[in-house]
Write a protein that holds these residues in place. Structure first.
Motif, PDB file in Angstrom:
ATOM      1  N   ILE A  10       0.869  -1.124   0.049  1.00 15.12           N
ATOM      2  CA  ILE A  10      -0.065   0.058  -0.075  1.00 15.12           C
ATOM      3  C   ILE A  10       1.033   1.306  -0.066  1.00 15.12           C
ATOM      4  O   ILE A  10       0.545   2.107  -0.742  1.00 15.12           O
ATOM      5  N   LEU A  11       1.966   1.314   0.824  1.00 20.85           N
ATOM      6  CA  LEU A  11       2.855   2.542   0.907  1.00 20.85           C
ATOM      7  C   LEU A  11       3.661   2.527  -0.496  1.00 20.85           C
ATOM      8  O   LEU A  11       3.708   3.798  -1.003  1.00 20.85           O
ATOM      9  N   GLY A  12       3.957   1.495  -1.176  1.00 20.21           N
ATOM     10  CA  GLY A  12       4.661   1.602  -2.427  1.00 20.21           C
ATOM     11  C   GLY A  12       3.773   1.999  -3.839  1.00 20.21           C
ATOM     12  O   GLY A  12       3.958   3.106  -4.430  1.00 20.21           O
ATOM     13  N   PHE A  13       2.370   1.696  -3.466  1.00 18.16           N
ATOM     14  CA  PHE A  13       1.284   2.075  -4.385  1.00 18.16           C
ATOM     15  C   PHE A  13       1.001   3.439  -4.200  1.00 18.16           C
ATOM     16  O   PHE A  13       1.006   4.275  -5.270  1.00 18.16           O
ATOM     17  N   LEU A  14       1.078   3.942  -2.898  1.00 17.42           N
ATOM     18  CA  LEU A  14       0.905   5.514  -2.575  1.00 17.42           C
ATOM     19  C   LEU A  14       1.786   6.320  -2.919  1.00 17.42           C
ATOM     20  O   LEU A  14       1.748   7.561  -3.733  1.00 17.42           O
ATOM     21  N   LEU A  15       3.114   5.636  -3.187  1.00 15.38           N
ATOM     22  CA  LEU A  15       4.317   6.391  -3.464  1.00 15.38           C
ATOM     23  C   LEU A  15       4.427   6.364  -5.141  1.00 15.38           C
ATOM     24  O   LEU A  15       4.604   7.636  -5.681  1.00 15.38           O
ATOM     25  N   LEU A  16       3.963   5.438  -5.840  1.00 19.26           N
ATOM     26  CA  LEU A  16       3.904   5.615  -7.166  1.00 19.26           C
ATOM     27  C   LEU A  16       2.724   6.658  -7.588  1.00 19.26           C
ATOM     28  O   LEU A  16       2.944   7.293  -8.450  1.00 19.26           O
ATOM     29  N   ILE A  17       1.623   6.677  -6.849  1.00 22.18           N
ATOM     30  CA  ILE A  17       0.430   7.740  -7.204  1.00 22.18           C
ATOM     31  C   ILE A  17       1.234   8.990  -6.991  1.00 22.18           C
ATOM     32  O   ILE A  17       0.963   9.847  -7.669  1.00 22.18           O
ATOM     33  N   SER A  18       1.649   9.039  -5.692  1.00 20.70           N
ATOM     34  CA  SER A  18       2.222  10.724  -5.508  1.00 20.70           C
ATOM     35  C   SER A  18       3.357  11.050  -6.639  1.00 20.70           C
ATOM     36  O   SER A  18       3.347  12.308  -7.298  1.00 20.70           O
ATOM     37  N   LEU A  19       4.214  10.194  -7.220  1.00 21.88           N
ATOM     38  CA  LEU A  19       5.120  10.488  -8.132  1.00 21.88           C
ATOM     39  C   LEU A  19       4.500  10.915  -9.390  1.00 21.88           C
ATOM     40  O   LEU A  19       4.819  11.702 -10.133  1.00 21.88           O
ATOM     41  N   ALA A  20       3.365  10.044  -9.947  1.00 23.52           N
ATOM     42  CA  ALA A  20       2.682  10.467 -11.131  1.00 23.52           C
ATOM     43  C   ALA A  20       2.057  11.708 -11.109  1.00 23.52           C
ATOM     44  O   ALA A  20       1.988  12.377 -11.756  1.00 23.52           O
ATOM     45  N   THR A  21       1.429  12.049  -9.738  1.00 21.03           N
ATOM     46  CA  THR A  21       0.783  13.253  -9.562  1.00 21.03           C
ATOM     47  C   THR A  21       1.682  14.439  -9.648  1.00 21.03           C
ATOM     48  O   THR A  21       1.416  15.503 -10.449  1.00 21.03           O
ATOM     49  N   ILE A  22       2.790  14.398  -9.162  1.00 21.59           N
ATOM     50  CA  ILE A  22       3.903  15.583  -9.124  1.00 21.59           C
ATOM     51  C   ILE A  22       4.457  15.706 -10.545  1.00 21.59           C
ATOM     52  O   ILE A  22       4.425  16.790 -10.877  1.00 21.59           O
ATOM     53  N   SER A  23       4.524  14.576 -11.232  1.00 21.73           N
ATOM     54  CA  SER A  23       5.059  14.474 -12.810  1.00 21.73           C
ATOM     55  C   SER A  23       4.029  15.246 -13.492  1.00 21.73           C
ATOM     56  O   SER A  23       4.164  16.157 -14.319  1.00 21.73           O
ATOM     57  N   ALA A  24       2.710  14.810 -13.277  1.00 17.88           N
ATOM     58  CA  ALA A  24       1.557  15.383 -14.213  1.00 17.88           C
ATOM     59  C   ALA A  24       1.616  17.169 -13.708  1.00 17.88           C
ATOM     60  O   ALA A  24       1.409  17.975 -14.757  1.00 17.88           O
ATOM     61  N   LEU A  25       1.907  17.471 -12.498  1.00 16.33           N
ATOM     62  CA  LEU A  25       1.487  18.814 -12.178  1.00 16.33           C
ATOM     63  C   LEU A  25       2.870  19.596 -12.866  1.00 16.33           C
ATOM     64  O   LEU A  25       2.675  20.732 -13.310  1.00 16.33           O
ATOM     65  N   ASN A  26       3.905  19.039 -12.808  1.00 18.65           N
ATOM     66  CA  ASN A  26       5.067  19.572 -13.336  1.00 18.65           C
ATOM     67  C   ASN A  26       5.049  19.908 -15.001  1.00 18.65           C
ATOM     68  O   ASN A  26       5.132  21.047 -15.478  1.00 18.65           O
ATOM     69  N   ILE A  27       4.558  18.733 -15.569  1.00 21.99           N
ATOM     70  CA  ILE A  27       4.184  19.119 -16.892  1.00 21.99           C
ATOM     71  C   ILE A  27       2.907  20.049 -17.291  1.00 21.99           C
ATOM     72  O   ILE A  27       3.118  20.965 -18.309  1.00 21.99           O
ATOM     73  N   ALA A  28       2.095  20.092 -16.573  1.00 24.53           N
ATOM     74  CA  ALA A  28       1.007  20.927 -16.707  1.00 24.53           C
ATOM     75  C   ALA A  28       1.445  22.390 -16.368  1.00 24.53           C
ATOM     76  O   ALA A  28       1.328  23.504 -17.330  1.00 24.53           O
ATOM     77  N   ALA A  29       2.588  22.885 -15.522  1.00 20.63           N
ATOM     78  CA  ALA A  29       3.110  23.888 -15.333  1.00 20.63           C
ATOM     79  C   ALA A  29       3.909  24.492 -16.540  1.00 20.63           C
ATOM     80  O   ALA A  29       3.948  25.832 -16.914  1.00 20.63           O
ATOM     81  N   THR A  30       4.785  23.463 -16.868  1.00 19.39           N
ATOM     82  CA  THR A  30       5.560  23.781 -18.058  1.00 19.39           C
ATOM     83  C   THR A  30       4.944  24.134 -19.298  1.00 19.39           C
ATOM     84  O   THR A  30       5.042  25.186 -19.860  1.00 19.39           O
ATOM     85  N   HIS A  31       3.555  23.531 -19.647  1.00 19.38           N
ATOM     86  CA  HIS A  31       2.583  23.842 -20.712  1.00 19.38           C
ATOM     87  C   HIS A  31       2.288  24.976 -20.552  1.00 19.38           C
ATOM     88  O   HIS A  31       1.999  25.904 -21.455  1.00 19.38           O
TER      89      HIS A  31
END
Length: 153
Positions: free
Chosen positions: A30-51
């Protein structure tokens, strides 16, 4: 009889030995799954800010370009009407090599340079125009303006 029926029920409690042999994989997974979800969310926010920054930069450049082009067109119109040109535009007269005037028409060549600035961009446009003025006044012959060259500096 009561012991036999308990064994076939789903809520049967396992014995104490089974609890000691379990590996405990639920919480780490569960902790690993939450870590993957948080990394994907941070990456998506970074890409959106760049766009968003890219779109804002393109919008600022377009506004600056339109401003420079408007002042260039206004200066060309003022030159063709014989009015003064505003201070934002540089006007240079010149005579091109190997150019001959047509009979009865006086030609004047101009290089008009316009520039516009915004906090992040600087745009310079240059237009080369020729204004033909008839030497004899008549109804059919008016001043003609012709754009010979246009470029972004």
């Amino acid at each position: 009889m009561a012991l036999k029926s308990r064994r076939f029920l789903h809520y049967d409690i396992p014995n104490e030995m089974a609890f000691g042999r379990q590996a405990g994989y639920v919480i780490p997974s569960i902790l690993g799954f939450l870590l993957l979800i948080s990394l994907a969310t941070i990456s998506a926010l970074n890409i959106a800010a760049t766009h968003i920054r890219m779109i804002q930069s393109e919008s600022d450049y377009l506004k600056t370009f339109i401003s420079a082009e408007r002042s260039l067109i206004e200066a060309e119109r003022n030159l063709s009407l014989g009015l003064n040109v505003n201070n934002e535009v540089d006007v240079e007269t010149y005579k091109p090599k190997y150019f001959r005037n047509k009979s009865g028409i006086s030609s004047q060549h101009y290089k008009v340079t316009s520039s516009a600035k915004s906090p992040l961009t600087h745009v310079q446009l240059q237009s080369t125009i020729r204004i033909d003025t008839p030497q004899t006044a008549s109804k059919n012959k008016l001043k003609q303006i012709e754009r010979l060259d246009w470029k972004k500096l």
